[in-house]
Design a protein around this motif. Structure first.
Motif, PDB file in Angstrom:
ATOM      1  N   ILE A 114       0.834  -1.203   0.000  1.00  0.00           N
ATOM      2  CA  ILE A 114       0.000   0.000   0.000  1.00  0.00           C
ATOM      3  C   ILE A 114       0.870   1.255   0.000  1.00  0.00           C
ATOM      4  O   ILE A 114       0.575   2.235  -0.699  1.00  0.00           O
ATOM      5  CB  ILE A 114      -0.937  -0.005   1.225  1.00  0.00           C
ATOM      6  N   SER A 115       1.962   1.234   0.759  1.00  0.00           N
ATOM      7  CA  SER A 115       2.846   2.401   0.826  1.00  0.00           C
ATOM      8  C   SER A 115       3.503   2.679  -0.525  1.00  0.00           C
ATOM      9  O   SER A 115       3.672   3.842  -0.908  1.00  0.00           O
ATOM     10  CB  SER A 115       3.925   2.193   1.897  1.00  0.00           C
ATOM     11  N   VAL A 116       3.850   1.624  -1.255  1.00  0.00           N
ATOM     12  CA  VAL A 116       4.426   1.801  -2.596  1.00  0.00           C
ATOM     13  C   VAL A 116       3.409   2.469  -3.518  1.00  0.00           C
ATOM     14  O   VAL A 116       3.751   3.356  -4.313  1.00  0.00           O
ATOM     15  CB  VAL A 116       4.880   0.450  -3.179  1.00  0.00           C
ATOM     16  N   GLN A 117       2.137   2.056  -3.393  1.00  0.00           N
ATOM     17  CA  GLN A 117       1.087   2.659  -4.219  1.00  0.00           C
ATOM     18  C   GLN A 117       0.905   4.136  -3.885  1.00  0.00           C
ATOM     19  O   GLN A 117       0.692   4.962  -4.774  1.00  0.00           O
ATOM     20  CB  GLN A 117      -0.230   1.910  -4.018  1.00  0.00           C
ATOM     21  N   PHE A 118       1.010   4.479  -2.601  1.00  0.00           N
ATOM     22  CA  PHE A 118       0.942   5.884  -2.190  1.00  0.00           C
ATOM     23  C   PHE A 118       2.054   6.686  -2.868  1.00  0.00           C
ATOM     24  O   PHE A 118       1.826   7.797  -3.372  1.00  0.00           O
ATOM     25  CB  PHE A 118       1.092   6.012  -0.670  1.00  0.00           C
ATOM     26  N   ILE A 119       3.268   6.138  -2.868  1.00  0.00           N
ATOM     27  CA  ILE A 119       4.413   6.831  -3.471  1.00  0.00           C
ATOM     28  C   ILE A 119       4.194   7.021  -4.969  1.00  0.00           C
ATOM     29  O   ILE A 119       4.448   8.110  -5.516  1.00  0.00           O
ATOM     30  CB  ILE A 119       5.715   6.050  -3.205  1.00  0.00           C
ATOM     31  N   VAL A 120       3.718   5.969  -5.634  1.00  0.00           N
ATOM     32  CA  VAL A 120       3.458   6.043  -7.070  1.00  0.00           C
ATOM     33  C   VAL A 120       2.411   7.117  -7.379  1.00  0.00           C
ATOM     34  O   VAL A 120       2.583   7.940  -8.287  1.00  0.00           O
ATOM     35  CB  VAL A 120       2.988   4.676  -7.612  1.00  0.00           C
ATOM     36  N   ASN A 121       1.323   7.126  -6.595  1.00  0.00           N
ATOM     37  CA  ASN A 121       0.268   8.128  -6.801  1.00  0.00           C
ATOM     38  C   ASN A 121       0.802   9.543  -6.590  1.00  0.00           C
ATOM     39  O   ASN A 121       0.456  10.476  -7.336  1.00  0.00           O
ATOM     40  CB  ASN A 121      -0.899   7.875  -5.843  1.00  0.00           C
ATOM     41  N   GLY A 122       1.631   9.712  -5.574  1.00  0.00           N
ATOM     42  CA  GLY A 122       2.207  11.025  -5.292  1.00  0.00           C
ATOM     43  C   GLY A 122       3.134  11.494  -6.397  1.00  0.00           C
ATOM     44  O   GLY A 122       3.119  12.667  -6.787  1.00  0.00           O
ATOM     45  N   LEU A 123       3.949  10.577  -6.929  1.00  0.00           N
ATOM     46  CA  LEU A 123       4.863  10.923  -8.022  1.00  0.00           C
ATOM     47  C   LEU A 123       4.102  11.304  -9.284  1.00  0.00           C
ATOM     48  O   LEU A 123       4.538  12.185 -10.040  1.00  0.00           O
ATOM     49  CB  LEU A 123       5.806   9.745  -8.305  1.00  0.00           C
ATOM     50  N   LYS A 124       2.968  10.655  -9.510  1.00  0.00           N
ATOM     51  CA  LYS A 124       2.136  10.987 -10.669  1.00  0.00           C
ATOM     52  C   LYS A 124       1.593  12.411 -10.563  1.00  0.00           C
ATOM     53  O   LYS A 124       1.453  13.116 -11.565  1.00  0.00           O
ATOM     54  CB  LYS A 124       0.979  10.001 -10.802  1.00  0.00           C
ATOM     55  N   ILE A 125       1.293  12.840  -9.324  1.00  0.00           N
ATOM     56  CA  ILE A 125       0.808  14.211  -9.121  1.00  0.00           C
ATOM     57  C   ILE A 125       1.945  15.212  -9.292  1.00  0.00           C
ATOM     58  O   ILE A 125       1.787  16.271  -9.901  1.00  0.00           O
ATOM     59  CB  ILE A 125       0.177  14.353  -7.715  1.00  0.00           C
TER      60      ILE A 125
END
Length: 218
Positions: free
Chosen positions: A200-211
């Motif tokens: 889940i934390s990796v997905q948070f990082i990916v979503n943040g980088l996309k923003i």
């Protein structure tokens, strides 16, 4: 904030939020500490401590759920930056959980020893920092800033309530769980939660980088 309702999206996001919040709260990892701190308490006192601790956890998570985004906006923190920071923090906590040190980022053995004889163990160290520590706060804020739909926003609050109920029932059963699961069983459950939380934390990082980098990461 939109108000369109999609049943599948609502329930899938609610489930994701419950898993995220419950995993980072990790009441199974707090069982040995709770049993140690309350070994000389009566059953009535233990139940009182658990209730108070659950109330504190609910209050802390709800406060940051409602006002966390506002606090970060005041300091000019970008939502993408928050998601990346929250993801990194969660990944550190989850790695410690996987390797059997669930409270390394939260409190030390010396702090636990100092607090053992204090009256208010429901708040410190149980509610803070063992259960609703920085990781849990970051999770709630990150989830709340990741949605623009009123129903999904409400789903996060529902997930907080469910997670707090789950924490209560785990702690109320701590004596039985500690006896029948033992340190090995509790350690296995804690590690499994750590693996889920790491994903889940990796997905948070990916979503943040996309923003933060929309042109590069599409």
């Amino acid at each position: 904030m939109t108000t369109s309702f999609n049943t599948v999206e609502f329930f899938s996001f609610t489930l994701k939020s419950i898993v995220s919040i419950f995993a980072i709260l990790n009441p199974f990892g707090a069982i040995p500490v709770f049993v140690s701190l309350t070994q000389n308490y009566s059953q009535k006192d233990k139940h009182y401590i658990i209730r108070r601790s659950t109330y504190f956890v609910f209050g802390i998570l709800t406060f940051f759920f409602l006002f966390g985004e506002l606090i970060f906006k005041i300091f000019g923190i970008n939502i993408g930056s928050l998601e990346v920071a929250g993801g990194i923090l969660l990944s550190l906590v989850s790695i410690n959980m996987v390797f059997g040190n669930p409270h390394k980022e939260r409190t030390s053995k010396d702090e636990l020893a100092d607090l053992e004889d204090k009256e208010n163990i429901a708040l410190v160290p149980l509610a803070i920092p063992l259960l609703s520590g920085p990781g849990a706060i970051a999770t709630v804020i990150t989830l709340s800033t990741s949605v623009q739909n009123l129903f999904l926003y409400a789903a996060i609050f529902f997930a907080i309530i469910i997670s707090c109920f789950a924490v209560y029932f785990v702690l109320i059963s701590s004596s039985y769980l500690n006896r029948y699961l033992g340190k090995i069983g509790i350690g296995i459950i804690s590690r499994l939660m750590g693996i889920i939380l790491l994903a889940i934390s990796v997905q948070f990082i990916v979503n943040g980088l996309k923003i933060l980098f929309p042109a590069i990461l599409k």
